[in-house]
Design a protein around this motif. Structure first.
Motif, mmCIF file in Angstrom:
data_model
loop_
_atom_site.group_PDB
_atom_site.id
_atom_site.type_symbol
_atom_site.label_atom_id
_atom_site.label_comp_id
_atom_site.label_asym_id
_atom_site.label_seq_id
_atom_site.Cartn_x
_atom_site.Cartn_y
_atom_site.Cartn_z
ATOM 1 N N GLN A 213 17.221 -9.146 -39.535
ATOM 2 C CA GLN A 213 18.467 -9.676 -40.091
ATOM 3 C C GLN A 213 18.979 -8.805 -41.232
ATOM 4 O OE1 GLN A 213 17.260 -13.874 -41.002
ATOM 5 N NE2 GLN A 213 19.197 -14.333 -39.990
ATOM 6 N N GLY B 191 23.694 -10.225 -35.716
ATOM 7 C CA GLY B 191 22.552 -10.846 -36.369
ATOM 8 C C GLY B 191 21.752 -11.714 -35.421
ATOM 9 N N ALA C 281 22.379 -6.564 -41.113
ATOM 10 C CA ALA C 281 23.432 -6.886 -42.079
ATOM 11 C C ALA C 281 23.786 -5.675 -42.940
ATOM 12 C CB ALA C 281 22.987 -8.048 -42.964
#
Length: 664
Positions: free
Chosen positions: A315, A270, A319
């Motif tokens: 992000q 991330g 994820a």
């Protein structure tokens, strides 16, 4: 990709994540405290769940309630934003155990980098240069003071689990060490639940330069250039820019590669930021690892502006298991970007936080995309109440230009059109910083504000004649709006023959002032301030705007009237001028000497004195905590403490009398 995510934060970052998620057709869930029931981030999301009382420890820091909210709403992932639980490995681990994706690094990476002392040891083993200091586990005050003496003053005490300037103090001598250490530990425990600290050499003329890094679950890593965050007050950032002025391509590459090595060493996934202290000397620049923030940073928009990328989207994709969208070779720097943090605080009073209602909150025209010339990320709206429970930041103003000079000009122009009334802000202070010689010429280091103090504080860019003219014009405009059709119902001093005079009483910059308006027989106006008569004319331009002519000068101004106070905004700066009704204020006097009151609402942390103690001017009397920072209240004069009116731990209102001091 996720169908629904929960945002475990508030303010502008929650609004920003919600906007990106909406663009990706992802539904969002907001969480909110009692104080935030009507907040902007709640309205920005598709669903909202109440999680507790206003203090963070009873709401935003209660991760079990946040995970339960995610379960109840069917959210597949949680975005932690920054601050609060964003760097809490227990929270990240609890998400994993609950089968909910934590949009951030694994708990092991947070643990490795979250504690500054352990992170320094890890970097030392990896060969990354470190600032001399003590990063160990021993925390006895006498031992830490001895380590500070070994390192050599000045030193910097820093909360091991901290960030954002919380729990950080520069200490010049051994005599000041114990008090600074105790304050750091209290602030660290309050903000992070961990009072451990580290002690480092305080580098002279340092720059604070950080590298944005990204990793994915497929073993890919890259760095997205650097940000200069050297302009700071209370060890918290004020202005950030990308790229860092004066940084050579070779040093940029060295720092970027070191940052990626740090991320790779802990299996990072991330968005993260590796922060360096850069020492400037005649021999050039050298860098030292400072810390890694295992989250998205407040200043990430300047990286977005120079790369054209949406880091929040990255992000979410990482994820969800996707690889990084680009390779290192595909990244390019385009232009220059600067971010200004708009905060509810009073720079002229040691940056004390300010609370109240946003009676006026008007912003410059802005767009939301990454490379917009002007962009605003905020979490408030006009009419909102700013409470003492959370950070003082209201908004982030981001500008982008082809060059640094263009970005600077664009930033100043945008700040001039950022109008806030109802509480103190740092907007005018930011304009002074942007215009300062050090910032304009990129002579950057963390002492810039202290070095430019004379140019930054106590400045009055709006003169008394201009402020008085604006107040008078606003009054006349309102009277013209209220007057009837026939001349005998006019309220503007009209006479059938000869000139008429009308007196105004003001308070400006804390001092009484007066003005006399002369209605000329031919229909013109003349304003006399300080014995200097100048022709006055004006035309309304919109609801609050005025095209004002005073003598030979012409100004486009905006005036917002709140009760007796006219808030005047001009291209040069802003000011407030009070119109006094002398009859209404008859009999008012100054507050009695020796009355010490709370400068803002908050919690009384401690008293440094007892009733009967003799004190000297400037001596610390009490410590208050508000908006997650500690503030020391000092004696205004020599005297004796007559009475303490509260107990440590009490919540006190702004203006509450804390103690009585009998002065000589």
């Amino acid at each position: 990709m996720f169908q629904k995510i929960l945002i475990a934060n508030r303010g502008e970052i929650a609004c920003r994540v919600a906007a990106t998620a909406r663009r990706l057709a992802i539904r969002t869930v907001a969480v909110y405290s009692e104080a935030d029931a009507g907040a902007k981030h709640v309205a920005a999301c598709d669903e909202a769940v109440a999680i507790g009382a206003s203090p963070p420890r009873e709401s935003y820091l209660r991760w079990e309630r946040i995970i339960e909210a995610a379960r109840r709403t069917g959210a597949q992932a949680i975005h932690p934003g920054y601050g609060f639980l964003s760097e809490n490995e227990d929270f990240a681990q609890a998400c994993a155990e609950a089968g909910i994706v934590f949009i951030g690094p694994p708990a092991s990476a947070i643990q490795a980098m979250g504690l500054k002392a352990e992170a320094k040891q890890l970097m030392e083993r990896a060969g990354v240069p470190l600032v001399p200091g003590y990063h160990g586990a021993r925390q006895e005050p006498a031992f830490l003071r001895a380590e500070a003496e070994r390192i050599g003053f000045p030193v910097l005490i820093k909360a091991s689990a901290g960030g954002g300037g919380k729990g950080m103090r520069a200490v010049e001598s051994a005599a000041d060490f114990d008090a600074a250490l105790a304050s750091c530990q209290r602030e660290a425990a309050s903000s992070f639940g961990d009072d451990s600290v580290l002690v480092e050499k305080y580098v002279q003329r340092p720059r604070h330069i950080e590298i944005q890094v990204f990793g994915d679950r497929h073993g890919n890593y890259l760095w997205l250039f650097e940000r200069d965050c050297s302009v700071q007050r209370r060890h918290q950032k004020v202005l950030e820019e990308a790229p860092a002025p004066g940084l050579s391509p070779a040093l940029r590459r060295q720092m970027g590669e070191a940052a990626v090595a740090a991320a790779r060493a802990v299996g990072y996934v991330g968005a993260g930021t590796v922060e360096f202290i850069v020492e400037q000397s005649e021999a050039g620049m050298s860098f030292f690892f400072m810390e890694m923030n295992t989250r998205l940073q407040v200043e990430h928009p300047v990286t977005e502006a120079i790369t054209g990328l949406d880091l929040v989207e990255w992000q979410l994709r990482v994820a969800a298991g996707e690889p990084l969208p680009l390779s290192q070779d595909a990244l390019r720097i385009d232009g220059h970007a600067i971010e200004a943090r708009i905060c509810a605080e009073n720079p002229e009073n040691d940056f004390l936080p300010s609370t109240g209602t946003l009676q006026v909150y008007r912003k410059p025209p802005a767009a939301s995309f990454e490379r917009a010339p002007v962009r605003i990320d905020d979490g408030v709206r006009e009419g909102d109440t700013v409470s003492p429970f959370y950070d003082s930041m209201l908004a982030k103003l981001i500008v982008h230009g082809a060059t640094r000079e263009e970005a600077l000009a664009r930033l100043d122009a945008a700040l001039a059109r950022f109008h806030v009334v109802g509480l103190s802000t740092n907007v005018q202070f930011l304009r002074q910083v942007v215009r300062s010689d050090s910032f304009a010429t990129a002579r950057l280091d963390t002492a810039l504000i202290a070095r430019e103090r004379d140019a930054l504080f106590g400045q009055h860019p709006v003169s008394l004649p201009l402020a008085a003219a604006a107040a008078v014009a606003a009054t006349l405009r309102e009277e013209q709006h209220l007057q009837g059709a026939d001349p005998f119902s006019r309220r503007d001093g009209w006479r059938s023959h000869g000139p008429a005079r009308r007196r105004f009483a003001f308070e400006f910059e804390g001092e009484p002032a007066g003005a006399e308006l002369v209605y000329e027989h031919g229909g013109g106006l003349r304003l006399e301030v300080g014995g200097n008569p100048l022709a006055l004319a004006f035309d309304p331009t919109g609801e609050h705007g005025l095209d004002l002519r005073l003598g030979d000068a012409r100004e486009r101004i905006t005036v917002y009237t709140q009760g007796e106070v006219d808030h005047v905004f001009t291209d040069q700066g802003a000011a407030a001028i009070v119109s006094l009704d002398l009859l209404a204020h008859a009999g008012e006097g100054h507050a009695e000497a020796g009355r010490l009151t709370a400068p803002m609402p908050g919690k009384l942390v401690s008293f440094a004195v007892r009733a009967g103690d003799t004190v000297r001017k400037g001596q610390a009397l009490a410590v208050m905590e508000a908006m997650k920072m500690e503030h020391t209240i000092a004696a205004p004069a020599d005297g004796t403490v007559a009475e303490l009116l509260y107990a440590p731990g009490d919540q006190v209102a702004e203006g509450a009398e804390l103690l009585r001091l009998t002065t000589a």
